[in-house]
Scaffold this motif. Structure first.
Motif, PDB file in Angstrom:
ATOM      1  N   VAL A  29      33.461  -7.066   8.779  1.00  0.00           N
ATOM      2  CA  VAL A  29      34.650  -6.782   9.571  1.00  0.00           C
ATOM      3  C   VAL A  29      34.283  -6.969  11.029  1.00  0.00           C
ATOM      4  CG1 VAL A  29      36.338  -5.036  10.202  1.00  0.00           C
ATOM      5  CG2 VAL A  29      35.495  -5.152   7.868  1.00  0.00           C
ATOM      6  N   TYR A  30      35.032  -7.796  11.719  1.00  0.00           N
ATOM      7  CA  TYR A  30      34.784  -8.059  13.124  1.00  0.00           C
ATOM      8  C   TYR A  30      35.934  -7.509  13.958  1.00  0.00           C
ATOM      9  CZ  TYR A  30      31.374 -11.298  11.215  1.00  0.00           C
ATOM     10  OH  TYR A  30      30.329 -11.831  10.526  1.00  0.00           O
ATOM     11  N   GLY A  31      35.613  -7.155  15.179  1.00  0.00           N
ATOM     12  CA  GLY A  31      36.649  -6.670  16.079  1.00  0.00           C
ATOM     13  C   GLY A  31      36.842  -5.172  15.961  1.00  0.00           C
ATOM     14  N   PHE A  32      37.909  -4.711  16.579  1.00  0.00           N
ATOM     15  CA  PHE A  32      38.203  -3.289  16.596  1.00  0.00           C
ATOM     16  C   PHE A  32      39.240  -2.964  15.529  1.00  0.00           C
ATOM     17  CE2 PHE A  32      36.790  -3.927  21.009  1.00  0.00           C
ATOM     18  CZ  PHE A  32      35.763  -3.003  21.022  1.00  0.00           C
ATOM     19  N   THR A  33      38.860  -2.083  14.625  1.00  0.00           N
ATOM     20  CA  THR A  33      39.809  -1.563  13.661  1.00  0.00           C
ATOM     21  C   THR A  33      40.363  -0.256  14.223  1.00  0.00           C
ATOM     22  OG1 THR A  33      38.092  -0.334  12.477  1.00  0.00           O
ATOM     23  CG2 THR A  33      38.526  -2.592  11.744  1.00  0.00           C
ATOM     24  N   PRO A  34      41.481   0.244  13.697  1.00  0.00           N
ATOM     25  CA  PRO A  34      42.010   1.513  14.205  1.00  0.00           C
ATOM     26  C   PRO A  34      41.025   2.676  14.052  1.00  0.00           C
ATOM     27  CG  PRO A  34      43.689   0.383  12.946  1.00  0.00           C
ATOM     28  CD  PRO A  34      42.425  -0.402  12.782  1.00  0.00           C
ATOM     29  N   ALA A  35      40.264   2.668  12.977  1.00  0.00           N
ATOM     30  CA  ALA A  35      39.281   3.737  12.784  1.00  0.00           C
ATOM     31  C   ALA A  35      38.157   3.643  13.811  1.00  0.00           C
ATOM     32  CB  ALA A  35      38.713   3.676  11.370  1.00  0.00           C
ATOM     33  N   ARG A  36      37.742   2.419  14.115  1.00  0.00           N
ATOM     34  CA  ARG A  36      36.691   2.251  15.124  1.00  0.00           C
ATOM     35  C   ARG A  36      37.174   2.690  16.495  1.00  0.00           C
ATOM     36  NH1 ARG A  36      34.169  -3.672  13.711  1.00  0.00           N
ATOM     37  NH2 ARG A  36      32.919  -3.013  11.928  1.00  0.00           N
ATOM     38  N   ILE A  37      38.405   2.408  16.821  1.00  0.00           N
ATOM     39  CA  ILE A  37      38.943   2.807  18.125  1.00  0.00           C
ATOM     40  C   ILE A  37      39.009   4.328  18.228  1.00  0.00           C
ATOM     41  CG2 ILE A  37      41.003   2.755  19.584  1.00  0.00           C
ATOM     42  CD1 ILE A  37      41.451  -0.102  18.565  1.00  0.00           C
ATOM     43  N   LYS A  38      39.465   4.983  17.162  1.00  0.00           N
ATOM     44  CA  LYS A  38      39.540   6.447  17.163  1.00  0.00           C
ATOM     45  C   LYS A  38      38.160   7.067  17.336  1.00  0.00           C
ATOM     46  CE  LYS A  38      40.203   8.807  13.293  1.00  0.00           C
ATOM     47  NZ  LYS A  38      40.846   9.439  12.131  1.00  0.00           N
ATOM     48  N   ILE A  39      37.181   6.517  16.657  1.00  0.00           N
ATOM     49  CA  ILE A  39      35.837   7.070  16.745  1.00  0.00           C
ATOM     50  C   ILE A  39      35.187   6.714  18.076  1.00  0.00           C
ATOM     51  CG2 ILE A  39      33.547   6.990  15.685  1.00  0.00           C
ATOM     52  CD1 ILE A  39      35.625   8.752  14.269  1.00  0.00           C
ATOM     53  N   LEU A  40      35.502   5.558  18.651  1.00  0.00           N
ATOM     54  CA  LEU A  40      34.963   5.228  19.969  1.00  0.00           C
ATOM     55  C   LEU A  40      35.468   6.204  21.031  1.00  0.00           C
ATOM     56  CD1 LEU A  40      34.987   1.343  20.113  1.00  0.00           C
ATOM     57  CD2 LEU A  40      33.021   2.854  20.212  1.00  0.00           C
ATOM     58  N   VAL A  41      36.716   6.619  20.913  1.00  0.00           N
ATOM     59  CA  VAL A  41      37.247   7.619  21.844  1.00  0.00           C
ATOM     60  C   VAL A  41      36.502   8.940  21.679  1.00  0.00           C
ATOM     61  CG1 VAL A  41      39.296   8.997  22.390  1.00  0.00           C
ATOM     62  CG2 VAL A  41      39.502   6.544  22.035  1.00  0.00           C
ATOM     63  N   THR A  42      36.230   9.342  20.444  1.00  0.00           N
ATOM     64  CA  THR A  42      35.503  10.592  20.237  1.00  0.00           C
ATOM     65  C   THR A  42      34.041  10.462  20.651  1.00  0.00           C
ATOM     66  OG1 THR A  42      35.096  10.051  17.924  1.00  0.00           O
ATOM     67  CG2 THR A  42      37.014  11.406  18.407  1.00  0.00           C
ATOM     68  N   VAL A  43      33.460   9.265  20.547  1.00  0.00           N
ATOM     69  CA  VAL A  43      32.088   9.065  21.027  1.00  0.00           C
ATOM     70  C   VAL A  43      32.037   9.252  22.539  1.00  0.00           C
ATOM     71  CG1 VAL A  43      30.318   7.305  21.401  1.00  0.00           C
ATOM     72  CG2 VAL A  43      31.241   7.646  19.136  1.00  0.00           C
ATOM     73  N   VAL A  44      33.016   8.720  23.238  1.00  0.00           N
ATOM     74  CA  VAL A  44      33.068   8.906  24.691  1.00  0.00           C
ATOM     75  C   VAL A  44      33.226  10.385  25.023  1.00  0.00           C
ATOM     76  CG1 VAL A  44      34.456   8.416  26.751  1.00  0.00           C
ATOM     77  CG2 VAL A  44      33.881   6.590  25.167  1.00  0.00           C
TER      78      VAL A  44
END
Length: 133
Positions: A29-44
């Motif tokens: 899977v390449y790019g940003f999935t909705p789950a990756r975006i949600k977790i990237l916000v929580t990582v920040v």
């Protein structure tokens, strides 16, 4: 020196074998999935809470005691708890392996960051009590 290098290579091999096996069986899977975006916000949020907790620990253990380190400690704990309650259920209830595009690895990282933040905030709170003036 050679024995350390050999054991390091063996350790890396054992760590990479499950990753290679899961990557071969799953689609990439390449790019940003909705789950990756949600977790990237929580990582920040998690990284920010660790930084704030670290600064409040430094300020609380300072002999002068200047600054609003108590407020910073409470903000760090609040950010860590919000990130924990977003990433924890995401890590538990999502299916698939790490690297399949569902944000599972990032969720595990956020849970660890939240625990580190709470420990640092507790250290800051108790460091101020035992500070010598």
């Amino acid at each position: 020196m050679k024995i350390k290098l050999v054991s390091f290579v063996i350790l890396c091999t054992f760590l990479l074998v499950p990753t290679i096996a899961s990557a071969a069986s799953a689609e990439q899977v390449y790019g940003f999935t909705p789950a990756r975006i949600k977790i990237l916000v929580t990582v920040v949020m998690g990284l920010g809470s660790v930084g704030i907790a670290w600064l409040s620990l430094a300020r609380a253990s300072d002999r002068s005691g200047k600054g609003n380190w108590r407020i910073a400690t409470l903000v760090a704990i609040a950010l860590a708890l919000i990130a924990f309650f977003i990433a924890g259920p995401h890590f538990v209830y999502t299916t698939g392996d790490i690297g399949s595009g569902n944000g599972r690895g990032g969720a595990a990282f956020v849970v660890i960051l939240s625990i580190i933040t709470i420990v640092l905030s507790g250290m800051a709170w108790f460091a101020s009590r035992y500070r010598t003036s």
